[in-house]
Enzyme design. Structure first.
Site, short mmCIF file in Angstrom:
data_model
loop_
_atom_site.label_atom_id
_atom_site.label_comp_id
_atom_site.label_asym_id
_atom_site.label_seq_id
_atom_site.Cartn_x
_atom_site.Cartn_y
_atom_site.Cartn_z
N LYS A 185 -0.85 -9.52 2.68
CA LYS A 185 -0.64 -8.75 4.37
C LYS A 185 -1.44 -7.70 4.82
O LYS A 185 -2.45 -7.51 4.15
CB LYS A 185 0.69 -8.82 3.87
CG LYS A 185 1.13 -7.73 4.65
CD LYS A 185 2.81 -7.78 4.65
CE LYS A 185 3.47 -6.13 3.73
NZ LYS A 185 2.43 -5.22 4.76
N GLU A 193 9.08 -4.17 11.05
CA GLU A 193 9.40 -2.93 10.39
C GLU A 193 9.19 -1.89 11.49
O GLU A 193 8.99 -2.02 12.64
CB GLU A 193 8.32 -2.12 9.54
CG GLU A 193 8.63 -0.49 8.88
CD GLU A 193 7.50 0.15 7.39
OE1 GLU A 193 5.98 -1.45 7.40
OE2 GLU A 193 7.32 0.46 7.07
N ASP A 235 1.01 -1.30 -0.02
CA ASP A 235 0.03 -0.11 0.40
C ASP A 235 0.54 1.89 -0.54
O ASP A 235 0.09 2.36 -0.41
CB ASP A 235 -1.15 -0.16 1.14
CG ASP A 235 -0.51 0.17 2.43
OD1 ASP A 235 0.93 -0.15 2.93
OD2 ASP A 235 -1.33 -0.05 3.56
N SER A 236 2.56 0.88 0.45
CA SER A 236 3.23 2.38 -0.32
C SER A 236 2.90 2.75 -1.30
O SER A 236 3.25 4.13 -1.80
CB SER A 236 4.95 1.80 0.03
OG SER A 236 5.03 1.17 -0.52
O1 KIV Z 1 3.62 -1.61 1.60
C1 KIV Z 1 4.85 -1.15 1.83
O2 KIV Z 1 5.16 -0.96 0.95
C2 KIV Z 1 4.86 -2.46 2.78
C3 KIV Z 1 6.54 -2.94 3.36
C4 KIV Z 1 6.90 -4.04 4.24
C5 KIV Z 1 7.50 -2.91 2.61
O3 KIV Z 1 4.48 -2.88 3.81
#
Ligand code: KIV
Length: 290
Positions: A121, A190, A52-53
């Site tokens: 995730k 993280e 979601d980044s």
């Molecule tokens: O959204 C993302 O990029 C992440 C990270 C763990 C890189 O959740």
């Protein structure tokens, strides 16, 4: 796309688990579209995350909070077309798993059925253990994500390293153990101290994937745009940029601008041509008709 070599076997959830058992590190990167997916997959990265980044690095939002299921799905489908070997995981965005577990299951099923993801995730610890169970019962592999969880930016009061005190370290360890117990196959750690990540990694059977969690995790993940120097946000301490693509692209674009401005582009070799006969005939024709 080139046919995949039979020697290059597909990475699956069991492959990821095996790598921990064998003591082999797991490399993971984000991808958000077809070209980045191909680049990452063809580099032999084992796990591709449509993170979601996406919200920040590609869509220009100032946090991950606004990105929607539909936006994620659009990018997931493009990534799916570019990934052949790696395990393809997608983030459940903020709001898609907070109302109730049924709605979360619906979003996860869309990502698997319509988007071609192989796992999902989401962020959170013990409070999400029931959701992990529900998705695992529906045959959807789940990756956990604890520590600095960007979707909680408002609750955390910013992007801060987590687990610095005894209490918060204990909480994070309990979160990781609860997610494993609920059936998650891996977990992202993280923004936590290296020492805590090492202890969690040692205590869990499932692999830990670190980002800003030191070198003792079973694997590492970075945001594609950070690794290639294409992000506009100032890089976090843990980011290693392997190339400055923004600089390279800036140079290429200003060269193009200058070449067009100075009539150096396009050249004769970059132009299509008539045969001499065609040219002469056309010249005769327009001379005749005036
Ligand atoms: O959204 C993302 O990029 C992440 C990270 C763990 C890189 O959740």
């Amino acid at each position: 796309m080139d046919p995949i070599s039979p020697a290059v076997s597909k990475i699956t959830v069991p492959t990821i688990l095996d790598r921990k058992l064998r003591g082999e590190k797991i490399t993971c990167l984000t991808a958000y579209d077809y070209p980045t997916a191909r680049l990452v997959d063809e580099a032999g990265i084992e796990l591709v995350l449509v993170g979601d980044s996406l919200a920040q690095v590609v869509l220009g939002y100032d946090s991950t909070v606004p990105v929607t299921v539909d936006e994620m799905l659009h990018h997931l489908k493009a990534v799916r077309r570019g990934v052949r070997r790696a395990l393809l995981v997608v983030d459940l965005p903020f709001g898609s798993y907070h109302v109730n577990n049924e709605k979360a299951l619906e979003s996860a099923i869309r990502f698997i059925k319509e988007g071609g993801a192989e796992a999902v995730k989401f962020e959170g610890g013990r409070s999400r253990a029931d959701l992990v169970r529900k998705l695992v019962e529906a045959q959807i592999p789940v990756m956990g994500h604890i520590g600095l969880t960007p979707q909680s930016v408002h609750a955390l009061g910013g992007y801060r390293v987590q687990g610095r005190s005894l209490d918060t370290a204990n909480e994070l360890l309990a979160d990781a153990e609860a997610l494993e117990e609920a059936g998650a196959f891996a977990i992202v750690l993280e923004g936590i101290p290296r020492e805590l990540a090492a202890i969690i990694t040692h205590r869990l059977r499932m692999p830990t994937i670190g980002i800003g969690a030191g070198p003792d995790c079973d694997g590492q993940i970075l945001v594609f745009h950070d690794l290639v120097g294409l992000s506009y946000n100032p890089p976090a301490k843990f980011v290693r940029s392997y190339v400055n693509v923004r600089e390279v692209l800036h140079q290429a674009l200003t060269n193009f601008r200058d070449d067009v401005g100075e009539a150096r582009y396009p050249g004769d070799v970059e132009s299509y041509h008539w045969s001499t006969a065609m040219r002469q005939e056309f010249e005769r024709e327009i001379a005749r008709t005036g």
